[in-house]
Design a protein around this motif. Sequence first.
Motif: not given
Length: 343
Positions: A92-105, A251-260
């Motif tokens: 989990p983290g910002a790298a996976r978030n950026a890549l996961d959201c790019a895949l969705w997009d 809980i506070n859900i943040k995409l950068d923490k969660a990893g996407g």
Amino acid sequence: MTPALATGTARLHRVVVERFDVAGAFTISRGAKRHVDVVLCEVTDGVHVGRGEGTPIYYHGETAEGCAAAIAEIGGQGGALTREELRGAMPPGAARNALDCALWDMEAQRTGRPVWDLAGLVRPEPVRTAYTISLGEPESMAEATRAAWGSGFTLLKCKLTGEGDRMRIVAIRRAAPDADLVVDANESWAGLDLGAESAALADLGVSLIEQPLPAGADEALARLAPALPICADESCQSLADLDGLRGYQAINIKLDKAGGLTEALAMAHAARSMGLRIMVGCMLASSLGIAPAVLLAQFADWVDLDGALLLASDRDQSLHVVDGLLHPGTLWGEPRNNQGLSA
């Protein structure tokens, strides 16, 4: 809320680091920030391009350069990328978030269907977002409160530090008697009488306390009967943390923490099944980083997605806020025309 799995044959196209200046300074108990570095990545199937953005979790030691390197390493391994494989291949983290959201997009571009439809979610509507009042002396926070209230924000998130916090909230309450208030201590209340603090803030009309104690010191909360619900932020990073939470009601859900978005949706589903309430939050980010969280915000109890509003400038096609309501946009997750690879 079960995430869709198919992502076609997406491969990494490019990854870059970008810097955005903050409007003034963003100050919490850990210090002040005057700019934020984000990592932007693009994936492609050879025709369509998907984009995602991540903001490094600085208190974990993440950097934008490190996130970019992690994305490049995954992309350099060859083969198609899928969201579920990504959850196992990257932490989990910002790298996976950026890549996961790019895949969705990219999937939205490939199929012609918006991400909310692909993910089995409701069509996004405008949501009331909190506006953050940075940490400062009581009068400076009151001045910021008056400006936010005057701009139409009715939900305010007040940064605290563990010393003189009641006076800060007294000043904020005087500046905006009818505002809904939540407070964020950012782990700074170790050693305080949490019962007394929560009771005092409840009397001042505060409705939620976020992360009063340092992550890992949560056992004190399990013995507490607080006057207000307590929300885990630093203590709840991803799905793996949920089972170990004690003494939290939200809980506070943040995409950068969660990893996407994929992980965040799984967290939201699990939290609801456990009877936990949900805040959807963010790091400082451009509208591209905020847009995926707007989908999650549709079923949240509190929404704190002002990260792009705190910047001196934003991307083109930025998300719009009118009278405190954050409106979905077309910057991310919606089929776009003129899909071609960027230089």
